[in-house]
Design a protein around this motif. Structure first.
Motif, PDB file in Angstrom:
ATOM      1  N   GLN A 225      34.484  71.139  53.768  1.00 20.97           N
ATOM      2  CA  GLN A 225      33.290  70.406  53.351  1.00 20.97           C
ATOM      3  C   GLN A 225      33.203  70.324  51.836  1.00 20.97           C
ATOM      4  O   GLN A 225      32.851  69.274  51.286  1.00 20.97           O
ATOM      5  CB  GLN A 225      32.036  71.086  53.895  1.00 20.97           C
ATOM      6  N   ARG A 226      33.521  71.429  51.166  1.00 19.13           N
ATOM      7  CA  ARG A 226      33.471  71.420  49.701  1.00 19.13           C
ATOM      8  C   ARG A 226      34.408  70.368  49.132  1.00 19.13           C
ATOM      9  O   ARG A 226      34.035  69.600  48.234  1.00 19.13           O
ATOM     10  CB  ARG A 226      33.871  72.794  49.153  1.00 19.13           C
ATOM     11  N   VAL A 227      35.632  70.344  49.643  1.00 19.65           N
ATOM     12  CA  VAL A 227      36.629  69.398  49.139  1.00 19.65           C
ATOM     13  C   VAL A 227      36.225  67.964  49.469  1.00 19.65           C
ATOM     14  O   VAL A 227      36.257  67.079  48.600  1.00 19.65           O
ATOM     15  CB  VAL A 227      38.017  69.720  49.725  1.00 19.65           C
ATOM     16  N   ALA A 228      35.832  67.728  50.722  1.00 10.26           N
ATOM     17  CA  ALA A 228      35.496  66.369  51.154  1.00 10.26           C
ATOM     18  C   ALA A 228      34.312  65.812  50.381  1.00 10.26           C
ATOM     19  O   ALA A 228      34.318  64.639  49.967  1.00 10.26           O
ATOM     20  CB  ALA A 228      35.206  66.353  52.648  1.00 10.26           C
ATOM     21  N   MET A 229      33.297  66.633  50.141  1.00 11.11           N
ATOM     22  CA  MET A 229      32.105  66.160  49.439  1.00 11.11           C
ATOM     23  C   MET A 229      32.356  65.996  47.950  1.00 11.11           C
ATOM     24  O   MET A 229      31.931  65.018  47.338  1.00 11.11           O
ATOM     25  CB  MET A 229      30.942  67.116  49.700  1.00 11.11           C
ATOM     26  N   THR A 230      33.054  66.947  47.359  1.00 14.79           N
ATOM     27  CA  THR A 230      33.332  66.864  45.927  1.00 14.79           C
ATOM     28  C   THR A 230      34.203  65.670  45.590  1.00 14.79           C
ATOM     29  O   THR A 230      33.939  64.931  44.625  1.00 14.79           O
ATOM     30  CB  THR A 230      34.006  68.156  45.439  1.00 14.79           C
ATOM     31  N   TYR A 231      35.240  65.454  46.398  1.00 10.66           N
ATOM     32  CA  TYR A 231      36.219  64.407  46.099  1.00 10.66           C
ATOM     33  C   TYR A 231      35.997  63.120  46.894  1.00 10.66           C
ATOM     34  O   TYR A 231      36.875  62.268  46.937  1.00 10.66           O
ATOM     35  CB  TYR A 231      37.631  64.965  46.301  1.00 10.66           C
ATOM     36  N   LEU A 232      34.814  63.011  47.520  1.00 20.80           N
ATOM     37  CA  LEU A 232      34.369  61.751  48.115  1.00 20.80           C
ATOM     38  C   LEU A 232      35.318  61.247  49.208  1.00 20.80           C
ATOM     39  O   LEU A 232      35.556  60.048  49.333  1.00 20.80           O
ATOM     40  CB  LEU A 232      34.200  60.692  47.012  1.00 20.80           C
ATOM     41  N   LEU A 233      35.828  62.160  50.011  1.00 23.02           N
ATOM     42  CA  LEU A 233      36.846  61.798  51.001  1.00 23.02           C
ATOM     43  C   LEU A 233      36.281  61.188  52.275  1.00 23.02           C
ATOM     44  O   LEU A 233      37.038  60.819  53.168  1.00 23.02           O
ATOM     45  CB  LEU A 233      37.683  63.037  51.346  1.00 23.02           C
ATOM     46  N   THR A 234      34.946  61.038  52.350  1.00 23.44           N
ATOM     47  CA  THR A 234      34.354  60.350  53.497  1.00 23.44           C
ATOM     48  C   THR A 234      34.131  58.863  53.217  1.00 23.44           C
ATOM     49  O   THR A 234      33.637  58.138  54.087  1.00 23.44           O
ATOM     50  CB  THR A 234      33.001  60.984  53.872  1.00 23.44           C
ATOM     51  N   THR A 235      34.501  58.415  52.033  1.00 21.96           N
ATOM     52  CA  THR A 235      34.152  57.058  51.596  1.00 21.96           C
ATOM     53  C   THR A 235      34.679  55.974  52.531  1.00 21.96           C
ATOM     54  O   THR A 235      33.980  55.001  52.829  1.00 21.96           O
ATOM     55  CB  THR A 235      34.674  56.816  50.168  1.00 21.96           C
TER      56      THR A 235
ATOM     57  N   HIS B 187      25.551  55.708  59.498  1.00 20.38           N
ATOM     58  CA  HIS B 187      24.588  55.044  60.379  1.00 20.38           C
ATOM     59  C   HIS B 187      24.099  53.739  59.746  1.00 20.38           C
ATOM     60  O   HIS B 187      23.926  52.728  60.441  1.00 20.38           O
ATOM     61  CB  HIS B 187      23.417  55.975  60.661  1.00 20.38           C
ATOM     62  N   LEU B 188      23.875  53.764  58.449  1.00 17.45           N
ATOM     63  CA  LEU B 188      23.494  52.533  57.760  1.00 17.45           C
ATOM     64  C   LEU B 188      24.590  51.480  57.884  1.00 17.45           C
ATOM     65  O   LEU B 188      24.312  50.298  58.147  1.00 17.45           O
ATOM     66  CB  LEU B 188      23.228  52.817  56.279  1.00 17.45           C
ATOM     67  N   ARG B 189      25.819  51.911  57.690  1.00 15.48           N
ATOM     68  CA  ARG B 189      26.936  50.971  57.788  1.00 15.48           C
ATOM     69  C   ARG B 189      26.995  50.324  59.173  1.00 15.48           C
ATOM     70  O   ARG B 189      27.204  49.110  59.293  1.00 15.48           O
ATOM     71  CB  ARG B 189      28.255  51.693  57.489  1.00 15.48           C
ATOM     72  N   ALA B 190      26.783  51.124  60.201  1.00 19.34           N
ATOM     73  CA  ALA B 190      26.923  50.629  61.572  1.00 19.34           C
ATOM     74  C   ALA B 190      25.744  49.775  62.021  1.00 19.34           C
ATOM     75  O   ALA B 190      25.933  48.790  62.746  1.00 19.34           O
ATOM     76  CB  ALA B 190      27.099  51.807  62.529  1.00 19.34           C
ATOM     77  N   HIS B 191      24.528  50.128  61.576  1.00 20.12           N
ATOM     78  CA  HIS B 191      23.334  49.493  62.150  1.00 20.12           C
ATOM     79  C   HIS B 191      22.506  48.680  61.152  1.00 20.12           C
ATOM     80  O   HIS B 191      21.713  47.828  61.582  1.00 20.12           O
ATOM     81  CB  HIS B 191      22.453  50.564  62.787  1.00 20.12           C
ATOM     82  N   TYR B 192      22.682  48.944  59.858  1.00 20.90           N
ATOM     83  CA  TYR B 192      21.892  48.224  58.850  1.00 20.90           C
ATOM     84  C   TYR B 192      22.804  47.812  57.691  1.00 20.90           C
ATOM     85  O   TYR B 192      22.612  48.213  56.536  1.00 20.90           O
ATOM     86  CB  TYR B 192      20.748  49.109  58.339  1.00 20.90           C
ATOM     87  N   PRO B 193      23.804  47.000  57.985  1.00 22.77           N
ATOM     88  CA  PRO B 193      24.793  46.660  56.948  1.00 22.77           C
ATOM     89  C   PRO B 193      24.213  45.874  55.786  1.00 22.77           C
ATOM     90  O   PRO B 193      24.837  45.795  54.722  1.00 22.77           O
ATOM     91  CB  PRO B 193      25.824  45.831  57.722  1.00 22.77           C
ATOM     92  N   GLU B 194      23.024  45.300  55.950  1.00 20.43           N
ATOM     93  CA  GLU B 194      22.418  44.518  54.878  1.00 20.43           C
ATOM     94  C   GLU B 194      21.821  45.383  53.773  1.00 20.43           C
ATOM     95  O   GLU B 194      21.465  44.883  52.699  1.00 20.43           O
ATOM     96  CB  GLU B 194      21.316  43.612  55.456  1.00 20.43           C
ATOM     97  N   VAL B 195      21.730  46.692  54.005  1.00 18.90           N
ATOM     98  CA  VAL B 195      21.114  47.602  53.043  1.00 18.90           C
ATOM     99  C   VAL B 195      22.149  48.093  52.037  1.00 18.90           C
ATOM    100  O   VAL B 195      23.258  48.500  52.408  1.00 18.90           O
ATOM    101  CB  VAL B 195      20.486  48.810  53.784  1.00 18.90           C
ATOM    102  N   VAL B 196      21.791  48.072  50.756  1.00 21.70           N
ATOM    103  CA  VAL B 196      22.646  48.656  49.720  1.00 21.70           C
ATOM    104  C   VAL B 196      22.597  50.171  49.894  1.00 21.70           C
ATOM    105  O   VAL B 196      21.519  50.776  49.889  1.00 21.70           O
ATOM    106  CB  VAL B 196      22.166  48.250  48.315  1.00 21.70           C
ATOM    107  N   ARG B 197      23.761  50.795  50.038  1.00 27.89           N
ATOM    108  CA  ARG B 197      23.822  52.212  50.398  1.00 27.89           C
ATOM    109  C   ARG B 197      24.686  52.987  49.401  1.00 27.89           C
ATOM    110  O   ARG B 197      25.649  52.462  48.847  1.00 27.89           O
ATOM    111  CB  ARG B 197      24.363  52.384  51.812  1.00 27.89           C
ATOM    112  N   GLY B 198      24.355  54.269  49.218  1.00 24.84           N
ATOM    113  CA  GLY B 198      25.081  55.068  48.246  1.00 24.84           C
ATOM    114  C   GLY B 198      25.319  56.491  48.708  1.00 24.84           C
ATOM    115  O   GLY B 198      24.473  57.084  49.404  1.00 24.84           O
ATOM    116  N   GLN B 199      26.473  57.039  48.322  1.00 23.16           N
ATOM    117  CA  GLN B 199      26.819  58.422  48.637  1.00 23.16           C
ATOM    118  C   GLN B 199      26.443  59.314  47.460  1.00 23.16           C
ATOM    119  O   GLN B 199      26.903  59.106  46.340  1.00 23.16           O
ATOM    120  CB  GLN B 199      28.311  58.548  48.915  1.00 23.16           C
ATOM    121  N   LEU B 200      25.597  60.284  47.709  1.00 26.15           N
ATOM    122  CA  LEU B 200      25.257  61.289  46.706  1.00 26.15           C
ATOM    123  C   LEU B 200      26.301  62.388  46.707  1.00 26.15           C
ATOM    124  O   LEU B 200      26.784  62.794  47.763  1.00 26.15           O
ATOM    125  CB  LEU B 200      23.904  61.910  47.025  1.00 26.15           C
ATOM    126  N   SER B 201      26.647  62.877  45.503  1.00 29.16           N
ATOM    127  CA  SER B 201      27.613  63.963  45.466  1.00 29.16           C
ATOM    128  C   SER B 201      27.576  64.676  44.114  1.00 29.16           C
ATOM    129  O   SER B 201      26.844  64.292  43.197  1.00 29.16           O
ATOM    130  CB  SER B 201      29.032  63.449  45.745  1.00 29.16           C
TER     131      SER B 201
END
Length: 272
Positions: free
Chosen positions: A203-213, A176-190
């Motif tokens: 979900q375990r695999v995707a979150m652990t290995y950052l596959l949503t990046t 959502h940040l990427r789509a609507h607030y691209p000026e914000v520095v954003r980070g994925q917690l994992s």
């Protein structure tokens, strides 16, 4: 030989797809204002000294000592934003209540760990850091409220004179940040979620290995520093120069080793 080459080709294709899933946003300006700062996890807290986690007292001390702070934000029933880690208030307030079900006027009845401190609103924490050290703001999305929570936080931050980034475990927030607030520095917690039984295998695999990046394009990855041998994180740092934030560091030696490796640290239980 033909079969071998086919297998080799398939492996190569899969590896390239894997790499493509790990591509973050690169070289976006703003990180330089956040780098080189040590961040107090939930403020510089010590409940035995009357400064519980995510309390104004803990945030004030962090600011006074020149530290940034990491904090957690939830969306309340009245649209206000509360700074507290858990949805359930049983651990920090000793009461069976859910923060998303409460209103701002209710918070006076929820002291933190039987101290004089209460759950603060985000606007009160922002006032502490106005024009001062930066904030790492974690958004705690529940029950599909990623967009509503993110919009409410961004409305609160509009016009605020301070430096911040936003992070979340929930990819929906970062998307959502990427789509609507691209000026914000954003980070994925994992972290390493492979033994987390409450999550499905995918979900375990995707979150652990950052596959949503590739869908969220974060500027930084905030990873549990105990698990930072994760190959995805290593590849992202080496190939794509993604920024790494390490949490939660509880001793000086670990902090110094991480900083020597270019990691921004979130610390607690000691004063650097």
């Amino acid at each position: 030989m033909t079969v071998f080459l086919m297998i080799l080709g398939l492996v190569l294709v899969l590896f390239l797809v894997y790499l493509a899933l790990l591509i973050p946003r690169s070289n976006y300006p703003g990180w330089e204002k956040l780098d080189g700062v040590r961040y107090a996890h939930r403020g510089l807290h010590d409940k035995d000294q009357g400064r519980p986690e995510n309390s104004l007292a803990a945030f004030r001390l962090a600011a006074e000592k020149g530290f940034g702070a990491e904090l957690d934000v939830h969306l309340m029933a009245d649209g206000k934003l509360a700074v507290v880690h858990d949805s359930s208030l049983k651990r920090v307030c000793g009461r069976e209540a859910v923060i998303e079900d409460l209103r701002a006027e209710d918070l006076a009845g929820y002291p933190l760990y039987d101290t004089q401190e209460h759950i603060p609103l985000l606007r009160d924490v922002l006032e502490v850091f106005e024009g001062g050290t930066p904030l790492v703001i974690e958004l705690k999305s529940v029950k599909g409220n990623a967009a509503a929570l993110t919009d409410a936080v961004m409305a609160e931050l509009k016009g605020w004179n301070g430096t911040y980034c936003i992070e979340s475990f929930q990819p929906g927030v970062i998307r959502h940040l990427r789509a609507h607030y691209p000026e914000v520095v954003r980070g994925q917690l994992s972290a390493n979620f492979m033994s987390e039984e409450s999550l499905g295998w995918f979900q375990r695999v995707a979150m652990t290995y950052l596959l949503t990046t590739s869908f969220t394009r974060p500027d930084f990855i905030a990873y549990d520093y105990h698990d930072r041998s994760c190959p995805s994180l290593r590849l992202m740092r080496r190939l794509f120069r993604v920024h790494e934030v390490g949490w939660t560091i509880r001793d000086r030696g670990a902090m110094e080793r991480l900083e020597a490796d270019g990691v921004t640290v979130i610390f607690e239980k000691f004063v650097p």
